[in-house]
Design a protein around this motif. Structure first.
Motif, PDB file in Angstrom:
ATOM      1  N   MET A 120       0.837  -1.194   0.000  1.00 55.65           N
ATOM      2  CA  MET A 120       0.000   0.000   0.000  1.00 55.65           C
ATOM      3  C   MET A 120       0.878   1.253   0.000  1.00 55.65           C
ATOM      4  SD  MET A 120      -2.583  -1.838  -0.344  1.00 55.65           S
ATOM      5  CE  MET A 120      -3.784  -0.567  -0.609  1.00 55.65           C
TER       6      MET A 120
ATOM      7  N   ASP B 246       2.666   4.515 -11.252  1.00 52.34           N
ATOM      8  CA  ASP B 246       1.561   3.855 -10.553  1.00 52.34           C
ATOM      9  C   ASP B 246       1.093   4.690  -9.367  1.00 52.34           C
ATOM     10  OD1 ASP B 246       1.553   1.693 -12.239  1.00 52.34           O
ATOM     11  OD2 ASP B 246       2.779   0.430 -10.928  1.00 52.34           O
ATOM     12  N   GLU B 247      -0.210   4.866  -9.239  1.00 52.54           N
ATOM     13  CA  GLU B 247      -0.857   5.430  -8.043  1.00 52.54           C
ATOM     14  C   GLU B 247      -0.456   6.883  -7.768  1.00 52.54           C
ATOM     15  OE1 GLU B 247      -1.033   1.775  -5.042  1.00 52.54           O
ATOM     16  OE2 GLU B 247       0.996   2.053  -5.851  1.00 52.54           O
TER      17      GLU B 247
ATOM     18  N   SER C 123      -3.286   8.920  -5.964  1.00 51.52           N
ATOM     19  CA  SER C 123      -3.537   8.400  -4.616  1.00 51.52           C
ATOM     20  C   SER C 123      -2.361   8.684  -3.692  1.00 51.52           C
ATOM     21  CB  SER C 123      -3.802   6.894  -4.673  1.00 51.52           C
ATOM     22  OG  SER C 123      -5.009   6.615  -5.343  1.00 51.52           O
TER      23      SER C 123
ATOM     24  N   THR D  31      -8.243   1.522 -10.739  1.00 48.58           N
ATOM     25  CA  THR D  31      -6.912   1.012 -11.068  1.00 48.58           C
ATOM     26  C   THR D  31      -6.261   0.437  -9.820  1.00 48.58           C
ATOM     27  OG1 THR D  31      -5.834   3.154 -10.681  1.00 48.58           O
ATOM     28  CG2 THR D  31      -6.625   2.700 -12.913  1.00 48.58           C
ATOM     29  N   SER D  32      -5.297  -0.424 -10.053  1.00 50.72           N
ATOM     30  CA  SER D  32      -4.551  -1.064  -8.970  1.00 50.72           C
ATOM     31  C   SER D  32      -3.226  -1.536  -9.530  1.00 50.72           C
ATOM     32  CB  SER D  32      -5.327  -2.250  -8.394  1.00 50.72           C
ATOM     33  OG  SER D  32      -4.531  -2.969  -7.465  1.00 50.72           O
TER      34      SER D  32
ATOM     35  N   TYR E  56      -4.658   5.485  -9.413  1.00 48.40           N
ATOM     36  CA  TYR E  56      -5.378   5.309  -8.150  1.00 48.40           C
ATOM     37  C   TYR E  56      -5.079   3.938  -7.546  1.00 48.40           C
ATOM     38  CZ  TYR E  56      -7.676   9.278 -10.267  1.00 48.40           C
ATOM     39  OH  TYR E  56      -7.911  10.487 -10.879  1.00 48.40           O
ATOM     40  N   THR E  57      -5.291   3.832  -6.252  1.00 47.13           N
ATOM     41  CA  THR E  57      -4.970   2.624  -5.498  1.00 47.13           C
ATOM     42  C   THR E  57      -6.242   1.862  -5.165  1.00 47.13           C
ATOM     43  OG1 THR E  57      -3.046   3.713  -4.521  1.00 47.13           O
ATOM     44  CG2 THR E  57      -3.866   1.733  -3.410  1.00 47.13           C
ATOM     45  N   GLU E  58      -6.495   0.790  -5.903  1.00 46.92           N
ATOM     46  CA  GLU E  58      -7.682  -0.041  -5.672  1.00 46.92           C
ATOM     47  C   GLU E  58      -8.947   0.819  -5.614  1.00 46.92           C
ATOM     48  OE1 GLU E  58      -7.033  -2.378  -2.174  1.00 46.92           O
ATOM     49  OE2 GLU E  58      -5.177  -3.245  -2.923  1.00 46.92           O
TER      50      GLU E  58
ATOM     51  N   LEU F 226     -10.329  -4.902  -7.843  1.00 45.66           N
ATOM     52  CA  LEU F 226      -9.950  -3.485  -7.903  1.00 45.66           C
ATOM     53  C   LEU F 226     -10.659  -2.688  -6.811  1.00 45.66           C
ATOM     54  CD1 LEU F 226     -10.085  -3.012 -11.778  1.00 45.66           C
ATOM     55  CD2 LEU F 226      -8.056  -3.290 -10.355  1.00 45.66           C
ATOM     56  N   GLY F 227     -11.111  -3.379  -5.779  1.00 46.17           N
ATOM     57  CA  GLY F 227     -11.767  -2.696  -4.668  1.00 46.17           C
ATOM     58  C   GLY F 227     -13.184  -2.274  -4.944  1.00 46.17           C
TER      59      GLY F 227
ATOM     60  N   ASN G 153     -13.728  -1.510   0.248  1.00 44.50           N
ATOM     61  CA  ASN G 153     -12.347  -1.045   0.360  1.00 44.50           C
ATOM     62  C   ASN G 153     -12.291   0.270   1.124  1.00 44.50           C
ATOM     63  OD1 ASN G 153      -9.708  -1.803  -0.032  1.00 44.50           O
ATOM     64  ND2 ASN G 153      -9.511  -0.813  -2.019  1.00 44.50           N
TER      65      ASN G 153
END
Length: 724
Positions: free
Chosen positions: A389, A447-448, A451, A516-517, A525-527, A574-575, A587
């Motif tokens: 995370m 990535d992310e 987030s 996205t994950s 974005y994170t999950e 993906l949450g 999530n």
């Protein structure tokens, strides 16, 4: 004489808790969350215990992160450790399988109707006739097997573990080194070093209640770095074999000392009774006036909450630190299994109410981790960081504890740890990039990026808030400024936070409903998606976000849009699970959002959604948790919402009031008593129209957390009318 006998018997009846009242543990259904995506497990554990013996149906795959799925009826065996409710596999140490006939096809099958479990005990009957009972102390797993005949067999697989691989054909060994010593015909000891979600080493000692007659190795793969043994036993007339497995992160001597201190005997019932009574004492800190179904949900949630973090110190206080040194813990407690991205939101604040006595040791554990590693822990298992995370959410945990009254920590040491964590780059925290641009550009941080910017902004506010409380205005101003970086990603056209490259250009095309994950659909974005992450800065700067939207009415409109915009092909990986519009209860980024209605034009609308969420996504069957429980975070959300309040910003020292879903709840907080009541609550109640604290009206929908910890009476006036 007859009257005297009657009165005597009546007195026995009234004085007997087993006849007159139910034990609180009887309300716990350990199978809730074991089917589907809850990822909990039914095996025994102690509160914050090191071991969790239980059945492993499979050793890999996202559905089996705890090793177990309720609908399965085939066994690999019974391992000694596991995580609760996580999205990734780890632990699963030392797999033991009792067998009646070695070549029987029934050796790995079990009778589902025989499976029973409750706090401290698990039972199942295998199809080959072997009856299995499991219990444990804090550091020692206790197995009891009853065989159909005196001839008994046991397989012990030291290669086994719950593997962080999603490729079912992956063959990379889990154990990279081991030493297993058969000390005599009743004792095995040694260690295994594993390479999985974390790289770790564990030491063990295994004791049999009866000596084995024969031993043979049945490992044939040259790549195996640990053995698989088969043992044969000739039992007495009881046809019973018992096995104790003690663990340590330090050495074999530590494991042996743990066994000697905790279970020096072979009395299974005594161990189970102690385990059950320990759970009873913890669970009795909460009392409810509610129907049985609500009690089952609530006490199961409390049970799941208290499974972690895990105290990994041996009975003498020694533990293996993140830098592989052996240290001695203050108060003989060093806590790991810290899923900080999840638990900072609700689980850790709820522990501050339920188990305040362990909070200083959790804080100390995180500060010691910083001193050994150079930054505060991100997500630890068995003392090692898996860096899973984003953000550095040990920071809000430390700040929340301090502002809520846990002030015995060395505050300068804590502030130094926060500042170093927030200024020295490490995995997932590239501070040079962050400070240069005032956000994470997606072309530099692929990535992310959004987030990570938003969550780092929340951590920055927490550092600033803590520094301000300590009188360090220079540090406070520096981090307050950083906490506003989120504004640079606000797109006034979409009214969402959107990826931006290093040249200031928005990511195009932009799909705000697409989650996205990094594991299976990389993006900004994170999950979650852009709508779900929009609300992250409201944890620390609600007024700033409201200003970006254009005022209170605009906030109401944005919330309404969020809860009513249909999800597009929601994907649990993906949450996107347990959905109401774009709200994804499965999530964590969504968990505080319904409470934001308290600051809108229509606060009762939030109460309407809270009631929907608690009724639709929390149920008493095995699939009654929709979304990973994530080390008790989902359970903590349920308990807070049941009582009618929630820490939207855990580090602020306040909770936001909602609408309780129970008539009365009482919490024992140390020697203080907090009573939450809604005298007019019924199934038709939709929301709360007014609040009182100790008989005086509350004029805003917030109350200081420290008021709750000091005890008192929080009263809700319920209404049957909610805006829909």
């Amino acid at each position: 004489m007859e009257i005297r006998i009657f009165l005597f018997v009546l007195g026995l009846f009234l004085g007997s808790s087993s006849l007159f009242g139910q034990k609180t543990t009887s309300f716990v259904n350990v199978f809730i969350g074991t089917e589907g995506t809850g990822h909990t497990f039914p095996g025994p554990s102690m509160p914050f215990g090191m071991v969790q013996p239980g059945p492993d149906n499979r050793d890999r795959g996202w559905s089996h992160t705890s090793g177990y799925q309720y609908r399965d009826t085939l066994l690999l065996g019974f391992s000694q450790t596991r995580l609760s409710g996580t999205g990734i596999n780890e632990l699963g140490d030392i797999l033991i399988l009792p067998i009646h006939q070695p070549d029987s096809i029934k050796a790995r099958a079990y009778d589902k109707s025989s499976e029973k479990a409750k706090p401290g005990w698990y039972h199942v009957r295998k199809k080959d006739g072997v009856e299995v009972d499991l219990t444990c102390s804090e550091r020692v797993a206790f197995h009891r097997y009853r065989y159909p005949s005196r001839l008994a067999h046991v397989r012990i697989d030291f290669r086994h573990g719950l593997r962080f691989v999603f490729d079912e054909k992956a063959t990379k060994p889990l154990v990279i080194s081991s030493a297993v010593t058969i000390e005599n015909d009743s004792v095995i000891s040694g260690y295994c070093q594993t390479q999985n979600w974390v790289n770790r080493i564990y030491f063990f000692t295994i004791h049999f209640s009866k000596p084995f007659q024969n031993k043979r190795s049945i490992s044939h793969n040259q790549s195996d770095q640990a053995p698989l043994y088969a043992f044969d036993f000739q039992l007495d007339a009881s046809k019973e074999l018992q096995i104790k497995v003690a663990l340590s992160s330090v050495d074999v001597e530590g494991a042996k000392a743990n066994l000697t201190a905790e279970i020096p005997h072979w009395d299974f019932q005594r161990v189970y009774n102690n385990n059950r009574n320990t759970w009873e004492n913890y669970l009795n800190r909460l009392t409810l006036k509610a129907p049985r179904s609500q009690k089952v949900m609530a006490y199961t949630a409390l049970y799941h909450l208290l499974l972690q973090p895990m105290n990994m110190a041996d009975v003498d206080g020694k533990y293996r630190a993140v830098d592989d040194t052996i240290r001695t813990a203050v108060n003989h407690a060093y806590y790991s299994t810290l899923s900080n991205w999840d638990v900072y939101r609700a689980a850790f604040p709820l522990l501050q109410l339920i188990t305040p006595e362990i909070i200083p040791d959790i804080i100390e554990s995180m500060l010691v981790h910083h001193e050994a590693k150079g930054f505060l822990p991100i997500w630890t298992v068995w003392g090692q960081d898996n860096y899973c995370m984003i953000g550095n959410h040990a920071i809000p945990m430390i700040v929340s504890a301090y502002v809520n009254g846990f002030t015995t920590m060395n505050t300068q040491r804590a502030l130094r740890a926060m500042v170093e964590t927030s200024t020295r780059s490490h995995i997932h925290s590239d501070w040079e990039v962050y400070n240069r641009f005032g956000y994470y550009p997606f072309d530099l941080i692929p990535d992310e990026s959004v987030s990570r910017t938003l969550e780092s902004g929340y951590d920055d506010w927490c550092v600033a808030h803590f520094a301000q409380l300590l009188g360090d205005t220079t540090t406070a101003n520096q981090f307050y400024q950083r906490s506003q970086y989120y504004r640079r990603l606000f797109d006034p056209d979409t009214r969402l936070f959107r990826g931006k490259n290093q040249y200031g250009a928005w990511r195009t095309p932009f799909y705000p409903l697409t989650a996205t994950s990094p594991l299976n659909n990389p993006g900004d974005y994170t999950e979650a998606n852009a709508w779900q992450y929009f609300w992250t800065p409201t944890q620390h700067d609600l007024s700033g976000v409201v200003a970006l939207l254009g005022g209170k009415t605009a906030l109401t409109t944005h919330l309404d849009t969020f809860f009513t915009t249909p999800a597009v092909a929601p994907n649990k990986f993906l949450g996107q699970e347990a959905m109401i519009g774009q709200y994804a209860h499965g999530n964590e980024p969504s968990h505080h959002i319904a409470y934001l209605y308290a600051f809108s034009d229509r606060p009762l609308q939030g109460h309407h959604y809270l009631k929907r969420i608690i009724n639709e996504f929390h149920k008493t069957q095995p699939d009654g948790l929709i979304g990973n429980d994530d080390c008790g975070q989902m359970s903590a959300w349920y308990l807070f919402t049941l009582m009618g309040f929630y820490p939207v910003n855990p580090a602020s020292g306040e909770v936001v009031l909602g609408a309780p879903q129970v008539k009365k709840a009482t919490l024992k907080i140390g020697k203080k008593i907090l009573t939450v009541q809604a005298p007019s609550f019924s199934k038709s109640s939709c929301g709360a129209s007014a609040y009182q604290w100790n008989g005086l009206p509350l004029l805003s929908p917030v109350i200081p957390f420290r008021s709750l910890t000091e005890g008192g009476n929080l009263t809700f006036k319920m209404t049957a009318s909610c805006e829909k």
